[in-house]
Design an enzyme around this catalytic site. Structure first.
Site, short mmCIF file in Angstrom:
data_model
loop_
_atom_site.label_atom_id
_atom_site.label_comp_id
_atom_site.label_asym_id
_atom_site.label_seq_id
_atom_site.Cartn_x
_atom_site.Cartn_y
_atom_site.Cartn_z
N PRO A 9 43.32 41.76 7.58
CA PRO A 9 44.41 40.84 7.88
C PRO A 9 43.99 39.62 8.68
CG PRO A 9 44.62 42.88 9.16
CD PRO A 9 43.53 43.09 8.17
N ASN A 10 44.56 38.50 8.27
CA ASN A 10 44.43 37.20 8.91
C ASN A 10 43.05 36.55 8.76
OD1 ASN A 10 47.16 37.20 9.91
ND2 ASN A 10 46.47 38.76 11.35
N ARG A 17 42.62 29.43 12.22
CA ARG A 17 43.11 30.39 13.22
C ARG A 17 42.18 30.42 14.43
NH1 ARG A 17 42.14 36.84 12.69
NH2 ARG A 17 43.09 37.41 14.66
N TYR A 22 37.00 31.89 16.31
CA TYR A 22 36.50 32.10 14.95
C TYR A 22 35.78 30.89 14.35
CZ TYR A 22 39.44 36.19 15.28
OH TYR A 22 40.00 37.37 15.70
N ASN A 71 35.07 43.81 7.32
CA ASN A 71 35.72 43.28 8.51
C ASN A 71 37.18 43.66 8.36
OD1 ASN A 71 36.91 41.87 10.59
ND2 ASN A 71 35.65 40.05 10.31
N ALA A 74 42.28 43.60 12.62
CA ALA A 74 43.01 44.43 13.58
C ALA A 74 43.08 45.89 13.15
CB ALA A 74 44.41 43.87 13.80
N GLU A 95 30.48 47.90 9.55
CA GLU A 95 31.61 47.31 10.26
C GLU A 95 31.14 45.95 10.78
OE1 GLU A 95 34.13 47.84 14.39
OE2 GLU A 95 33.28 49.65 13.50
N HIS A 97 32.22 42.00 12.47
CA HIS A 97 33.20 41.16 13.17
C HIS A 97 32.57 39.81 13.48
CE1 HIS A 97 35.85 44.57 13.70
NE2 HIS A 97 34.78 45.26 14.07
N ILE A 98 33.36 38.77 13.37
CA ILE A 98 32.91 37.42 13.67
C ILE A 98 32.72 37.26 15.18
CG2 ILE A 98 33.58 34.98 13.59
CD1 ILE A 98 35.18 35.74 10.99
N SER A 99 33.69 37.72 15.94
CA SER A 99 33.63 37.60 17.40
C SER A 99 33.02 38.86 18.01
CB SER A 99 35.03 37.38 17.98
OG SER A 99 35.83 38.53 17.80
N ARG A 104 36.55 40.65 24.29
CA ARG A 104 37.93 40.22 24.07
C ARG A 104 38.90 41.19 24.72
NH1 ARG A 104 38.90 38.35 18.18
NH2 ARG A 104 40.79 37.62 19.21
#
Length: 143
Positions: A9-10, A17, A22, A71, A74, A95, A97-99, A104
């Site tokens: 999602p997103n 965003r 990102y 990815n 959430a 798995e 992730h960009i960040s 976070r």
């Protein structure tokens, strides 16, 4: 070699965003260039904002692809259903992730899918995807 890149999602909004997290580059543009960098790899690209669609895609590619870059967005932090699906398929899942999720919000520090995945690559911006592809290529050579 067949690698599927599955985004949750997103992630279709990367580039607009929260650019401070990102970046301002479109994920679609980046992935198009990534595919060009690996002409010997057959890529499948998929994005959905719906958990069930992600599970359906994992099941679709999870038995005949060499690996999956996932990815889950959430869903990473609460989807036992996606974790169960990863455990059921035979393709190794990275798995991704960009960040750096550990820097976070505290709820992002928990990954429900991590233990089902072969490894985790996070915090390298969009380059996390290339690193995940490289991990899959290198580990396929070890088999």
């Amino acid at each position: 070699m067949k690698i599927s890149i599955i985004n949750g999602p997103n992630l279709n909004l990367v580039g607009v965003r929260e650019p401070g997290i990102y970046g301002s580059r479109s994920l679609n543009d980046y992935l198009a260039e990534l595919v060009q960098q690996y002409p010997d790899v057959e890529f499948t690209l998929f994005q959905s904002n719906h958990e069930g669609a992600i599970i359906d895609q994992l099941q679709l590619v999870g038995f005949d692809h060499s690996g999956i870059v996932l990815n889950a967005g959430a869903y990473t932090h609460y989807s036992i259903a996606i974790a169960d699906c990863i455990r059921a398929i035979t393709a190794p899942v990275v798995e991704t992730h960009i960040s750096n999720v550990m820097e976070r919000e505290s709820f992002r520090h928990v990954s429900m899918i991590k233990d089902a995945c072969a490894t985790v690559i996070a915090g390298y911006g969009l380059d996390s995807y290339r690193r995940a592809v490289e991990w899959l290529i290198e580990n396929a050579k070890k088999k």
